[in-house]
Design an enzyme around this catalytic site. Structure first.
Site, PDB file in Angstrom:
ATOM      1  N   LYS A 154      -2.767  16.678  -0.507  1.00 30.96           N
ATOM      2  CA  LYS A 154      -3.345  15.822  -1.555  1.00 30.96           C
ATOM      3  C   LYS A 154      -3.769  14.455  -0.993  1.00 30.96           C
ATOM      4  O   LYS A 154      -4.867  13.986  -1.247  1.00 30.96           O
ATOM      5  CB  LYS A 154      -2.319  15.644  -2.689  1.00 30.96           C
ATOM      6  CG  LYS A 154      -2.085  16.948  -3.478  1.00 30.96           C
ATOM      7  CD  LYS A 154      -1.022  16.805  -4.500  1.00 30.96           C
ATOM      8  CE  LYS A 154       0.375  16.812  -3.939  1.00 30.96           C
ATOM      9  NZ  LYS A 154       0.801  18.037  -3.252  1.00 30.96           N
ATOM     10  N   ILE A 155      -2.883  13.833  -0.203  1.00 29.84           N
ATOM     11  CA  ILE A 155      -3.195  12.482   0.291  1.00 29.84           C
ATOM     12  C   ILE A 155      -4.229  12.541   1.419  1.00 29.84           C
ATOM     13  O   ILE A 155      -5.220  11.805   1.408  1.00 29.84           O
ATOM     14  CB  ILE A 155      -1.896  11.763   0.748  1.00 29.84           C
ATOM     15  CG1 ILE A 155      -0.989  11.517  -0.463  1.00 29.84           C
ATOM     16  CG2 ILE A 155      -2.221  10.444   1.447  1.00 29.84           C
ATOM     17  CD1 ILE A 155       0.414  11.041  -0.128  1.00 29.84           C
ATOM     18  N   ARG A 234       5.941   9.731   6.988  1.00 31.48           N
ATOM     19  CA  ARG A 234       7.378   9.547   7.220  1.00 31.48           C
ATOM     20  C   ARG A 234       7.549   9.057   8.657  1.00 31.48           C
ATOM     21  O   ARG A 234       6.887   9.555   9.586  1.00 31.48           O
ATOM     22  CB  ARG A 234       8.150  10.865   7.029  1.00 31.48           C
ATOM     23  CG  ARG A 234       8.334  11.277   5.568  1.00 31.48           C
ATOM     24  CD  ARG A 234       9.254  10.332   4.783  1.00 31.48           C
ATOM     25  NE  ARG A 234       9.402  10.712   3.376  1.00 31.48           N
ATOM     26  CZ  ARG A 234       8.645  10.261   2.377  1.00 31.48           C
ATOM     27  NH1 ARG A 234       7.675   9.401   2.618  1.00 31.48           N
ATOM     28  NH2 ARG A 234       8.863  10.644   1.139  1.00 31.48           N
ATOM     29  N   ASP A 258       3.628   2.179   7.535  1.00 34.03           N
ATOM     30  CA  ASP A 258       4.271   1.843   6.257  1.00 34.03           C
ATOM     31  C   ASP A 258       5.657   2.475   6.201  1.00 34.03           C
ATOM     32  O   ASP A 258       6.378   2.304   5.221  1.00 34.03           O
ATOM     33  CB  ASP A 258       3.399   2.382   5.104  1.00 34.03           C
ATOM     34  CG  ASP A 258       3.918   1.961   3.736  1.00 34.03           C
ATOM     35  OD1 ASP A 258       4.197   0.761   3.558  1.00 34.03           O
ATOM     36  OD2 ASP A 258       4.059   2.828   2.852  1.00 34.03           O
ATOM     37  N   GLU A 263      14.341   3.653   8.617  1.00 31.29           N
ATOM     38  CA  GLU A 263      14.024   2.555   7.695  1.00 31.29           C
ATOM     39  C   GLU A 263      15.087   2.339   6.630  1.00 31.29           C
ATOM     40  O   GLU A 263      15.101   1.301   5.968  1.00 31.29           O
ATOM     41  CB  GLU A 263      12.668   2.818   7.017  1.00 31.29           C
ATOM     42  CG  GLU A 263      12.667   4.024   6.082  1.00 31.29           C
ATOM     43  CD  GLU A 263      11.308   4.263   5.414  1.00 31.29           C
ATOM     44  OE1 GLU A 263      10.281   4.182   6.102  1.00 31.29           O
ATOM     45  OE2 GLU A 263      11.294   4.541   4.201  1.00 31.29           O
ATOM     46  N   HIS A 295       7.149   0.492   3.301  1.00 34.62           N
ATOM     47  CA  HIS A 295       7.068   1.683   2.442  1.00 34.62           C
ATOM     48  C   HIS A 295       6.541   1.330   1.043  1.00 34.62           C
ATOM     49  O   HIS A 295       7.182   1.608   0.032  1.00 34.62           O
ATOM     50  CB  HIS A 295       8.445   2.359   2.356  1.00 34.62           C
ATOM     51  CG  HIS A 295       8.319   3.850   2.121  1.00 34.62           C
ATOM     52  ND1 HIS A 295       9.069   4.779   2.794  1.00 34.62           N
ATOM     53  CD2 HIS A 295       7.525   4.576   1.289  1.00 34.62           C
ATOM     54  CE1 HIS A 295       8.753   5.993   2.384  1.00 34.62           C
ATOM     55  NE2 HIS A 295       7.803   5.888   1.472  1.00 34.62           N
ATOM     56  N   GLN A 296       5.379   0.703   1.034  1.00 36.61           N
ATOM     57  CA  GLN A 296       4.814   0.267  -0.242  1.00 36.61           C
ATOM     58  C   GLN A 296       3.530   1.001  -0.624  1.00 36.61           C
ATOM     59  O   GLN A 296       2.910   0.676  -1.638  1.00 36.61           O
ATOM     60  CB  GLN A 296       4.555  -1.248  -0.218  1.00 36.61           C
ATOM     61  CG  GLN A 296       3.348  -1.670   0.630  1.00 36.61           C
ATOM     62  CD  GLN A 296       3.010  -3.138   0.490  1.00 36.61           C
ATOM     63  OE1 GLN A 296       3.605  -3.961   1.143  1.00 36.61           O
ATOM     64  NE2 GLN A 296       2.033  -3.471  -0.355  1.00 36.61           N
ATOM     65  N   ALA A 297       3.141   2.005   0.195  1.00 38.20           N
ATOM     66  CA  ALA A 297       1.838   2.642  -0.055  1.00 38.20           C
ATOM     67  C   ALA A 297       1.761   3.258  -1.455  1.00 38.20           C
ATOM     68  O   ALA A 297       0.693   3.349  -2.046  1.00 38.20           O
ATOM     69  CB  ALA A 297       1.565   3.704   1.007  1.00 38.20           C
TER      70      ALA A 297
END
Ligand code: NAI
Length: 336
Positions: A154-155, A234, A258, A263, A295-297
């Site tokens: 999808k992405i 990831r 990201d 993390e 990790h804000q995407a």
């Protein structure tokens, strides 16, 4: 249903409370990550809601089951943080949010390319300091660059659609061919061959044993000199130590991430008054050609609404004994 919500921030609370007016569940928000130590917080909660850096391992799952939990709902697409085998052994249902806004991650990915590729983040800081010097801000154009997209789900598909507007040559790599992608990109089945041709690599595949450290010491010599690597999927898709060597030698010209391999002890928290003890991460931050976001995407208003809606709907379906399409089972993971 009583739902224990772990790793929650203000934005989670606001979106879940707003959407829950439709569902009427009983929500309790914990800031703590779910780990074996914090699992007892969920005693008496039939549903537990987790996020990407919760540690839903065997020990945590056994404690959750003993405390009366029957369903684990991750408010993410990825589910590598959950020990599915342990969940099945304890008869716990696991549900996820397979798609909440592929555009959110795709647009952020392109944003990273443009920001780092044109030094916009450095220009912002300079101008704030009334420094209008342009030396060091030279960038490159996406137009006619060869971009390799790893993972055309999808992405990845959205990234390909977005990039085709910039006039890029797009190469694609996936286990399966997506006919929509074939109109815009050329699939190449050999990852090394695709790596050899690409000016920019962008990763959109899940973290699995097969994709772990897909960029590593052995693949490094095949990369084009000065390659731009972007990872919004990831962290462990990249072997960070090998990447640092690549940055030091100039093999990697740009890195925008990201996500980071380890993390969970860093991201989603304000550590500005603390000493970061992760030397690998600290080294990454010293490079002028590295851009790191925490990790804000996914973080858009639409995505937050969709995450809350799908998660609460998943739990409602479970409560009503309905078949939930978003259930993850070992059979589904194995493709059976
Ligand atoms: P998706 O499931 O739609 O697509 C993943 C694609 O990867 C599939 O086409 C699959 O065939 C391919 N794939 C899986 N294993 C492979 C392998 N070994 N070799 C080649 N291709 C392989 O997933 P979606 O929604 O596009 O998300 C991709 C990833 O993005 C997620 O797994 C998640 O880790 C990450 N993500 C990151 C976010 C962020 O905020 N940074 C937010 C949402 C997702």
């Amino acid at each position: 249903m009583k739902i224990a919500m772990f790793s929650t921030k203000g934005y989670d609370r606001r979106s879940f409370e707003r959407v829950n007016q439709k569902y009427g569940h009983e929500l309790t928000f914990f800031e703590a990550r779910l780990t074996p130590n914090t699992a007892p917080l969920a005693v008496g909660y039939e549903a537990v809601c987790v996020f990407v850096n919760d540690d839903v391992n065997r020990e945590a799952i056994i404690k959750l089951a003993a405390g009366g939990t029957r369903i684990i709902a991750t408010r993410s697409a990825g589910y590598n943080q959950i020990d599915l085998e342990a969940a099945e052994a304890q008869d716990l249902c696991v549900v996820r949010v397979p798609a909440y806004s592929p555009n959110a991650v795709s647009e952020f990915t392109v944003g990273l390319m443009l920001t780092l590729g044109r030094q916009i983040h450095r220009a912002y800081n300079r101008v704030r300091d009334t420094n209008f010097e342009l030396e060091g801000l030279q960038g490159f154009e996406l137009h006619e660059k060869t971009v390799a997209v790893f993972g055309t789900g999808k992405i990845g598909t959205m990234v390909i659609k977005n990039l085709s507007g910039f006039g890029c040559r797009i190469l694609a790599y996936d286990l399966y061919r997506n006919p929509e992608v074939e109109k815009l990109a050329e699939y190449i089945d050999d990852p090394i061959e695709i790596i050899k041709q690409a000016d920019i690599l962008t990763f959109h595949m899940p973290l699995t044993p097969e994709t772990y450290h897909i960029i590593n010491q052995e693949t490094m010599p095949h990369l084009k000199d000065g390659v731009f690597i972007i990872n919004t999927s990831r962290g462990a898709l990249l072997d960070t130590k090998a990447v640092i060597e690549g940055l030091k030698s100039g093999k990697i010209g740009y890195l925008a991430i990201d996500v980071y391999e380890v993390e969970s002890d860093l991201f989603f928290r304000d550590l500005s008054n603390e000493i970061v003890t992760d030397d690998v991460f600290a080294r990454l931050l010293t490079f002028p050609n590295v851009l790191v976001t925490g990790h804000q995407a996914f973080l858009t208003d639409r995505a937050l609404h969709n995450i809350a809606d799908t998660t609460l709907n998943n739990i409602t379906q479970f409560e009503q004994n309905c078949e939930c399409a978003n259930t993850i089972t070992m059979d589904k993971v194995r493709g059976q």
